[in-house]
Design a protein around this motif. Sequence first.
Motif, mmCIF file in Angstrom:
data_model
loop_
_atom_site.group_PDB
_atom_site.id
_atom_site.type_symbol
_atom_site.label_atom_id
_atom_site.label_comp_id
_atom_site.label_asym_id
_atom_site.label_seq_id
_atom_site.Cartn_x
_atom_site.Cartn_y
_atom_site.Cartn_z
ATOM 1 N N MET A 1 1.019 -1.317 -0.269
ATOM 2 C CA MET A 1 -0.038 0.039 -0.017
ATOM 3 C C MET A 1 0.990 1.286 -0.088
ATOM 4 O O MET A 1 1.895 1.201 0.498
ATOM 5 N N ARG A 2 0.530 2.261 -0.563
ATOM 6 C CA ARG A 2 1.232 3.516 -0.808
ATOM 7 C C ARG A 2 0.465 4.644 0.369
ATOM 8 O O ARG A 2 -0.661 4.782 -0.085
ATOM 9 N N LEU A 3 1.127 4.990 0.997
ATOM 10 C CA LEU A 3 0.635 6.113 2.067
ATOM 11 C C LEU A 3 1.012 7.575 1.509
ATOM 12 O O LEU A 3 2.355 7.678 1.036
ATOM 13 N N TYR A 4 0.046 8.599 1.871
ATOM 14 C CA TYR A 4 0.461 9.964 1.298
ATOM 15 C C TYR A 4 0.275 10.843 2.572
ATOM 16 O O TYR A 4 -0.740 10.852 3.266
ATOM 17 N N TRP A 27 9.713 7.846 4.598
ATOM 18 C CA TRP A 27 8.895 8.518 3.601
ATOM 19 C C TRP A 27 9.814 9.252 2.496
ATOM 20 O O TRP A 27 11.274 9.587 2.784
ATOM 21 N N GLU A 28 9.322 9.418 1.490
ATOM 22 C CA GLU A 28 10.028 9.893 0.249
ATOM 23 C C GLU A 28 9.400 11.119 -0.174
ATOM 24 O O GLU A 28 8.050 11.225 -0.241
ATOM 25 N N HIS A 30 7.825 13.931 -2.442
ATOM 26 C CA HIS A 30 6.815 13.716 -3.760
ATOM 27 C C HIS A 30 6.524 14.981 -4.352
ATOM 28 O O HIS A 30 5.793 15.625 -3.818
ATOM 29 N N VAL A 51 5.480 10.497 0.250
ATOM 30 C CA VAL A 51 4.840 9.184 0.205
ATOM 31 C C VAL A 51 5.795 7.901 0.887
ATOM 32 O O VAL A 51 6.909 8.152 0.771
ATOM 33 N N LYS A 52 5.095 6.858 1.107
ATOM 34 C CA LYS A 52 5.865 5.810 1.614
ATOM 35 C C LYS A 52 4.979 4.478 1.043
ATOM 36 O O LYS A 52 3.882 4.458 1.452
ATOM 37 N N GLU A 53 5.878 3.574 0.562
ATOM 38 C CA GLU A 53 5.435 2.219 0.451
ATOM 39 C C GLU A 53 5.403 1.291 1.643
ATOM 40 O O GLU A 53 6.396 1.204 2.401
ATOM 41 N N GLU A 55 4.310 -2.545 3.231
ATOM 42 C CA GLU A 55 3.584 -4.037 3.033
ATOM 43 C C GLU A 55 2.852 -4.461 4.332
ATOM 44 O O GLU A 55 2.958 -4.229 5.481
#
Length: 68
Positions: A1-4, A27-28, A30, A51-53, A55
């Motif tokens: 899942m990608r979080l924003y 987090w990266e 965006h 954003v952060k991926e 699992e």
Amino acid sequence: MRLYRFLTGPDDATFCKRVSAALNKGWELHGAPSLTFNSATGVVICGQAVVKEVEGVEFHDDIKLGEW
């Protein structure tokens, strides 16, 4: 899942530390940061999307993004 998340705050060291803390938690950035000027208070407000991926997690309304 990608979080924003969209972090906002006055253009000061505290805001920079919040973004740095998010980056250190995985987090990266965006997109580019945004700036606006509040003429009533004379303060520049910053915004930065991150954003952060993750699992093994399913999205739900109770997710506390700051805890990731």
